[in-house]
Write an enzyme that holds these catalytic residues in place. Sequence first.
Site, PDB file in Angstrom:
ATOM      1  N   GLN A   1      29.347 -13.966 -14.972  1.00  0.00           N
ATOM      2  CA  GLN A   1      30.068 -14.642 -16.057  1.00  0.00           C
ATOM      3  C   GLN A   1      30.895 -15.783 -15.466  1.00  0.00           C
ATOM      4  O   GLN A   1      31.317 -15.717 -14.322  1.00  0.00           O
ATOM      5  CB  GLN A   1      30.969 -13.654 -16.804  1.00  0.00           C
ATOM      6  CG  GLN A   1      30.256 -12.418 -17.318  1.00  0.00           C
ATOM      7  CD  GLN A   1      29.337 -12.686 -18.502  1.00  0.00           C
ATOM      8  OE1 GLN A   1      29.259 -13.807 -19.004  1.00  0.00           O
ATOM      9  NE2 GLN A   1      28.607 -11.675 -18.936  1.00  0.00           N
TER      10      GLN A   1
ATOM     11  N   TYR B   1      20.667  -4.424 -18.936  1.00  0.00           N
ATOM     12  CA  TYR B   1      20.860  -5.804 -18.472  1.00  0.00           C
ATOM     13  C   TYR B   1      22.209  -5.884 -17.729  1.00  0.00           C
ATOM     14  O   TYR B   1      23.070  -6.700 -18.047  1.00  0.00           O
ATOM     15  CB  TYR B   1      20.858  -6.797 -19.635  1.00  0.00           C
ATOM     16  CG  TYR B   1      19.737  -6.629 -20.629  1.00  0.00           C
ATOM     17  CD1 TYR B   1      18.557  -7.356 -20.499  1.00  0.00           C
ATOM     18  CD2 TYR B   1      19.850  -5.749 -21.710  1.00  0.00           C
ATOM     19  CE1 TYR B   1      17.531  -7.216 -21.420  1.00  0.00           C
ATOM     20  CE2 TYR B   1      18.829  -5.593 -22.623  1.00  0.00           C
ATOM     21  CZ  TYR B   1      17.673  -6.326 -22.480  1.00  0.00           C
ATOM     22  OH  TYR B   1      16.664  -6.196 -23.395  1.00  0.00           O
TER      23      TYR B   1
ATOM     24  N   GLU C   1      18.538  -3.200 -14.675  1.00  0.00           N
ATOM     25  CA  GLU C   1      18.568  -4.650 -14.462  1.00  0.00           C
ATOM     26  C   GLU C   1      17.271  -5.068 -13.779  1.00  0.00           C
ATOM     27  O   GLU C   1      16.791  -4.384 -12.881  1.00  0.00           O
ATOM     28  CB  GLU C   1      19.806  -4.958 -13.601  1.00  0.00           C
ATOM     29  CG  GLU C   1      19.807  -6.263 -12.858  1.00  0.00           C
ATOM     30  CD  GLU C   1      19.828  -7.501 -13.746  1.00  0.00           C
ATOM     31  OE1 GLU C   1      20.619  -7.564 -14.707  1.00  0.00           O
ATOM     32  OE2 GLU C   1      19.016  -8.408 -13.479  1.00  0.00           O
TER      33      GLU C   1
ATOM     34  N   ASP D   1      23.553  -6.491 -22.861  1.00  0.00           N
ATOM     35  CA  ASP D   1      24.003  -7.860 -22.566  1.00  0.00           C
ATOM     36  C   ASP D   1      22.808  -8.660 -22.052  1.00  0.00           C
ATOM     37  O   ASP D   1      22.752  -9.046 -20.879  1.00  0.00           O
ATOM     38  CB  ASP D   1      25.142  -7.805 -21.528  1.00  0.00           C
ATOM     39  CG  ASP D   1      25.736  -9.182 -21.244  1.00  0.00           C
ATOM     40  OD1 ASP D   1      25.464 -10.124 -22.012  1.00  0.00           O
ATOM     41  OD2 ASP D   1      26.468  -9.313 -20.242  1.00  0.00           O
TER      42      ASP D   1
ATOM     43  N   CYS E   1      25.159 -14.180 -25.383  1.00  0.00           N
ATOM     44  CA  CYS E   1      25.524 -15.600 -25.266  1.00  0.00           C
ATOM     45  C   CYS E   1      24.708 -16.421 -26.271  1.00  0.00           C
ATOM     46  O   CYS E   1      24.860 -17.630 -26.339  1.00  0.00           O
ATOM     47  CB  CYS E   1      25.320 -16.099 -23.844  1.00  0.00           C
ATOM     48  SG  CYS E   1      23.651 -15.833 -23.249  1.00  0.00           S
TER      49      CYS E   1
ATOM     50  N   GLU F   1      30.310 -16.625 -27.390  1.00  0.00           N
ATOM     51  CA  GLU F   1      29.751 -15.325 -26.982  1.00  0.00           C
ATOM     52  C   GLU F   1      30.041 -14.383 -28.146  1.00  0.00           C
ATOM     53  O   GLU F   1      31.147 -14.387 -28.684  1.00  0.00           O
ATOM     54  CB  GLU F   1      30.489 -14.859 -25.715  1.00  0.00           C
ATOM     55  CG  GLU F   1      29.868 -13.736 -24.976  1.00  0.00           C
ATOM     56  CD  GLU F   1      28.844 -14.187 -23.923  1.00  0.00           C
ATOM     57  OE1 GLU F   1      28.686 -15.386 -23.697  1.00  0.00           O
ATOM     58  OE2 GLU F   1      28.204 -13.288 -23.350  1.00  0.00           O
TER      59      GLU F   1
END
Length: 559
Positions: free
Chosen positions: A382, A416, A437, A484, A511, A551
């Site tokens: 981030q 994720y 991930e 995410d 996002c 976001e």
Amino acid sequence: MSEEAKVHEIAPSTKRPLPSQMGLNAQRVKKQKLKKYKAKKVDATSPLGVLQFEIDDLLRSNALTREEVENDMKAILNDKTDEIKNKYHREVSDVRILKLTSSGDGLALIEHPFEDKKKQVAIIPFGLPDDVVKIKVYKTHPHYVESDLLDVISKSPMRRDDLIRDKYFGKSSGDQYEFLTYEDQLSIKRVTVANAYKYFAPRLIANNMVPKVGTTVASPLQYHYRTKITPHFDMPKKVSQLQVRPPLGFGQKGRPKWRKDTLEVGGNGPILDIEECKLATDILNIGLTNERRRFEHEFTKYKKGATILLRENTIILDPSKPTEEQLGEGSTNAEGRVSYIEINDTEHNVKLAKTCVTNTRQIVTEYIDGYIFQFSAGEFFQNNNSILPIVTKYVRENLQIPNSKPEDPNYLVDAYCGSGLFSICSSKGVSKVIGVEISADSVSFAEKNAKSNGIKNCKFIVGKAEKLFESIDTPNERTSVILDPPRKGCDEVFLKQLSDYYPARIVYISCNVHSQARDLEYFLNDTKNGKDYKFESLRGFDFFPQTHHVESVAVLSRV
Ligand SMILES: C[S@@+](CC[C@H](N)C(=O)[O-])C[C@H]1O[C@@H](n2cnc3c(N)ncnc32)[C@H](O)[C@@H]1O
């Protein structure tokens, strides 16, 4: 078939001007095949895809149809004399801006250059609703035109030129909303979230299943918050003849003829030459100065354009050793020394040094919410650490399963998971956390980050998000899930399996609110257990002040 018939067969409908009507030589048209307009395929949730919904919305509220704003692409494409192009690509005055798109551009309706009964939809960068402006149309698409803002004739009440701090304002997309108060920026982002659900979750909206969008959560820092920037440059074909280095910076947006005093700032090419980025942290700006100096000497060594990574790195200083010995690799100043900024962290009683990393493979460190995170500089992390403690707290609180007793076991799945940000920040008081991930590199950092923070209840899996469901053994009614995903969102395979697994709560961070809305429309309406969930809350977080980005965090719970 006669020549005449051939031309008519491939020319557009007679309502529109035919090339022959525009004075084109029929003989020449005969010899060359007429070019056909081919629309590029775009993802519906990408900015260009979303624009189509926004255009339809504008048309509906003005009682217009798509046919009534159509442009003759074939005629423009086959216009050898430029007569048609010049009529399309013209200056238009007294244009009232009606709406703002989710990409932060103004939308207006202007007269059609050929047909009285038709209109055109114009996209106007840096135009605000209720501005009256003068524009120059420079590019035509089937149902809209792109334009430059030439002048603001009368200002929208929202337009606050006195707030502009960046000399590149109006030229780069980085600080697109600088002429708005911060309150207005947050309100606009709330509308973006609401519109995303209107466009991509119509069944949820029709059945009143989308909660009222909460106010957008502000970023503590509204400038100098970005911990990563990636300026780039292009090289011309004949590098050997190049006398002056090419511009190094970010893509130009919206040639600002209306800001007369800044016409030459940063140049007028496709890449703006940027000396300072007002959104980046101080150490990144020092790194930018260093890298620009280096580029000044070394630009002829490059054959092709390239992107330069500037990533902030934090080092906890050992007070017993000289600072410069502890810095490691980083962007260097004119004397060849690593540039750094020292900071006193009075809360944790430590001295920190900030450096700027340019090597994508170098390991960098961030401190968030009392935890240390390390990851490769080139991997995802981030980009605004001032807002991260607020976000991680919000996520943690919303993962709690209601009516739990402290002795009840609770489980967490982080799909994720990257290098473990949400897993680690939400791991306290949880029996077990499982992260999944796709990047093996990120997973190895997630494991190291859990270890270096003394966390023993996290396990991470490398693979596509749905791989999780092959081995998951936590009881679903005691498990919460964090999602995410990247901008494109989740896929149906994953959402179906998530629904089959049937967790107690879901916190979906995104996002790209448009793909989030599409995914939740599918999950809640079309999966086996979707109907058993309540859409509890929805709100934006302002990770990127001064830009149009938002976001979005959505919370679902099993009823
Ligand atoms: C927006 S990032 C979020 C990372 C992490 N939650 C954070 O905040 O640092 C999305 C992550 O999803 C990963 N990813 C992309 N496609 C994936 C997939 N199909 N399955 C699992 N992970 C995926 C990317 O590598 C990236 O780390």
